[in-house]
Scaffold this motif. Structure first.
Motif, PDB file in Angstrom:
ATOM      1  N   ASN A  23       0.826  -1.210   0.000  1.00  0.00           N
ATOM      2  CA  ASN A  23       0.000   0.000   0.000  1.00  0.00           C
ATOM      3  C   ASN A  23       0.862   1.262   0.000  1.00  0.00           C
ATOM      4  N   LYS A  26       2.264   1.815  -3.414  1.00  0.00           N
ATOM      5  CA  LYS A  26       1.264   2.357  -4.331  1.00  0.00           C
ATOM      6  C   LYS A  26       1.135   3.860  -4.138  1.00  0.00           C
ATOM      7  N   HIS A  27       1.178   4.314  -2.884  1.00  0.00           N
ATOM      8  CA  HIS A  27       1.098   5.746  -2.605  1.00  0.00           C
ATOM      9  C   HIS A  27       2.318   6.482  -3.161  1.00  0.00           C
ATOM     10  N   ASP A  29       4.204   5.508  -5.693  1.00  0.00           N
ATOM     11  CA  ASP A  29       4.094   5.519  -7.151  1.00  0.00           C
ATOM     12  C   ASP A  29       3.107   6.584  -7.622  1.00  0.00           C
ATOM     13  N   ALA A  30       2.002   6.715  -6.923  1.00  0.00           N
ATOM     14  CA  ALA A  30       1.017   7.734  -7.294  1.00  0.00           C
ATOM     15  C   ALA A  30       1.603   9.130  -7.144  1.00  0.00           C
TER      16      ALA A  30
END
Length: 113
Positions: A23, A26-27, A29-30
């Motif tokens: 998670n 993912k943050h 990468d965003a």
């Protein structure tokens, strides 16, 4: 059985930690994708590439073809002689000095053995 229960607990904790890390990645990468698009859509994580106009690319292509044509005259590569920056006598002196260094090194190795 006690060992298996402890092992199961450790495995479940590791799985939870793994999902937390996924998670977080993912943050990250965003955030990188958003920050990368701030400068007119150019990502800062990738190296910039130079953009050439069509006419410049055409000139480059023609120049490269001319270079290859010059090299491949009559289908045979041109004979390019290397430029010598050192005389033959100087090369002989360097070779003799190197042979002397090797002889000293070999003598030391023989003496040590």
């Amino acid at each position: 059985m006690a060992n298996l229960n402890g092992l199961t607990a450790i495995v479940s904790e590791l799985r939870v930690e793994r999902t937390n890390l996924v998670n977080q990645l993912k943050h990250v990468d965003a955030a990188l994708s958003v920050l990368g698009k701030l400068d007119n859509g150019i990502a800062h994580t990738e190296p910039r590439r130079r953009a050439f106009s069509a006419s410049t690319r055409r000139k480059m292509r023609l120049a490269q073809r001319a270079r290859w044509a010059k090299v491949a005259t009559n289908g045979q590569p041109s004979k390019v002689t290397p430029k010598r920056t050192m005389s033959a006598a100087a090369r002989r002196k360097i070779a003799a000095a190197q042979r002397a260094r090797w002889a000293r090194w070999k003598a030391r190795q023989k003496k040590a053995a």
